[in-house]
Design a protein around this motif. Structure first.
Motif, PDB file in Angstrom:
ATOM      1  N   SER A 138       0.831  -1.199   0.000  1.00 26.41           N
ATOM      2  CA  SER A 138       0.000   0.000   0.000  1.00 26.41           C
ATOM      3  C   SER A 138       0.874   1.261   0.000  1.00 26.41           C
ATOM      4  O   SER A 138       0.583   2.228  -0.708  1.00 26.41           O
ATOM      5  CB  SER A 138      -0.921  -0.009   1.225  1.00 26.41           C
ATOM      6  N   ALA A 139       1.964   1.238   0.769  1.00 27.50           N
ATOM      7  CA  ALA A 139       2.858   2.395   0.842  1.00 27.50           C
ATOM      8  C   ALA A 139       3.569   2.626  -0.489  1.00 27.50           C
ATOM      9  O   ALA A 139       3.704   3.769  -0.945  1.00 27.50           O
ATOM     10  CB  ALA A 139       3.871   2.205   1.961  1.00 27.50           C
ATOM     11  N   GLU A 140       4.034   1.548  -1.122  1.00 27.09           N
ATOM     12  CA  GLU A 140       4.728   1.676  -2.410  1.00 27.09           C
ATOM     13  C   GLU A 140       3.778   2.191  -3.492  1.00 27.09           C
ATOM     14  O   GLU A 140       4.142   3.058  -4.295  1.00 27.09           O
ATOM     15  CB  GLU A 140       5.308   0.326  -2.827  1.00 27.09           C
TER      16      GLU A 140
ATOM     17  N   SER B  73       1.001   3.964  -3.026  1.00 23.54           N
ATOM     18  CA  SER B  73       0.651   5.350  -2.722  1.00 23.54           C
ATOM     19  C   SER B  73       1.780   6.298  -3.114  1.00 23.54           C
ATOM     20  O   SER B  73       1.540   7.381  -3.662  1.00 23.54           O
ATOM     21  CB  SER B  73       0.331   5.487  -1.231  1.00 23.54           C
ATOM     22  N   GLU B  74       3.014   5.890  -2.869  1.00 22.06           N
ATOM     23  CA  GLU B  74       4.172   6.716  -3.253  1.00 22.06           C
ATOM     24  C   GLU B  74       4.184   6.963  -4.758  1.00 22.06           C
ATOM     25  O   GLU B  74       4.434   8.076  -5.213  1.00 22.06           O
ATOM     26  CB  GLU B  74       5.457   6.012  -2.830  1.00 22.06           C
TER      27      GLU B  74
END
Length: 241
Positions: free
Chosen positions: A152-154, A156-157
């Motif tokens: 999710s973080a990758e 979103s980035e």
């Protein structure tokens, strides 16, 4: 009036999404969208079950064939029923959606700029009528070369990097270009997401976004969940046309 063939079917690149008050047809080769009201939608469903056009009014059948929503066949062959979508919530004349745009904070990204340039070149180099088809083929190819799902973080980035970088460019960047560029950007790192193109009703509107393989929309407002995906590309959800 030109005689209508007795048999036809919907091509694989035409997707149908059914709401109680309208049936929406999307041609993913041309990007054309058509809406059938309940009476015409009932004729579409009947033809989908039987593969026969004999019960469909000739003007409607001729129009659907002329626009590519149906293709004549030599024998009757059924096709998939429309994807059912939930009825939109009553709006009582209006509904609330995020208005305007908010600039995402952060630096310009050269890799995001390359991903955006790739998206623009795919959609603008060549005939406009096939732009959507070219973009879908490119998305399918890029997703097939990935090694693992993006977190999710990758994800979103990547979406935010594309969103920030688009502010520095003079070319139109809407949800279609933004979501495709984010998918391409992640693919350069061998990371996959699910690219989604969907429909919401009342009024009928389209949206493109990316989500994780777990089904969570990435960097999207809650209103995105009002859209029913008509086409998804990526990871185990990939649907080839």
């Amino acid at each position: 009036m030109t005689d209508v063939p007795p048999f036809a079917r919907a091509p694989r690149h035409v997707r149908a999404v059914a709401y109680p008050h309208v049936l929406v047809l999307i041609d993913y080769r041309t990007g054309q969208v058509q809406c059938l009201l309940p009476k015409a939608a009932a004729h579409w469903r009947e033809a989908a079950r039987s593969g026969r056009l004999t019960t469909m009014p000739q003007p409607l059948a001729a129009h659907l064939i002329r626009t590519g929503a149906l293709s004549p066949t030599r024998e009757p062959a059924s096709w998939d029923a429309p994807l059912s979508a939930p009825a939109p919530a009553a709006s009582w004349g209006g509904s609330e959606h995020p208005a305007g745009v908010a600039r995402a904070a952060g630096p310009f990204s050269a890799t995001a700029a390359v991903a955006l340039a790739t998206t623009w070149s795919i959609t603008r180099v060549g005939g406009r009528k096939r732009a959507m088809n070219r973009l879908i083929r490119a998305l399918q190819a890029s997703c097939s070369a990935t090694c693992r799902p993006a977190s999710s973080a990758e994800a979103s980035e990547a979406v935010l990097a594309v969103r920030r970088t688009a502010w520095h460019t003079p070319v139109r960047t809407a949800c279609l270009e933004e979501s495709a560029a984010a998918t391409f950007l992640l693919a350069t790192r061998r990371l996959s997401v699910v690219w989604c193109h969907g429909i919401a009703a009342d009024p009928v509107r389209l949206h493109a976004w990316v989500q994780t393989v777990d089904g969570d929309p990435v960097a999207e407002p809650p209103s995105t969940r009002a859209y029913t995906p008509a086409l998804t590309i990526g990871a185990r959800h990939q649907h080839r046309l």
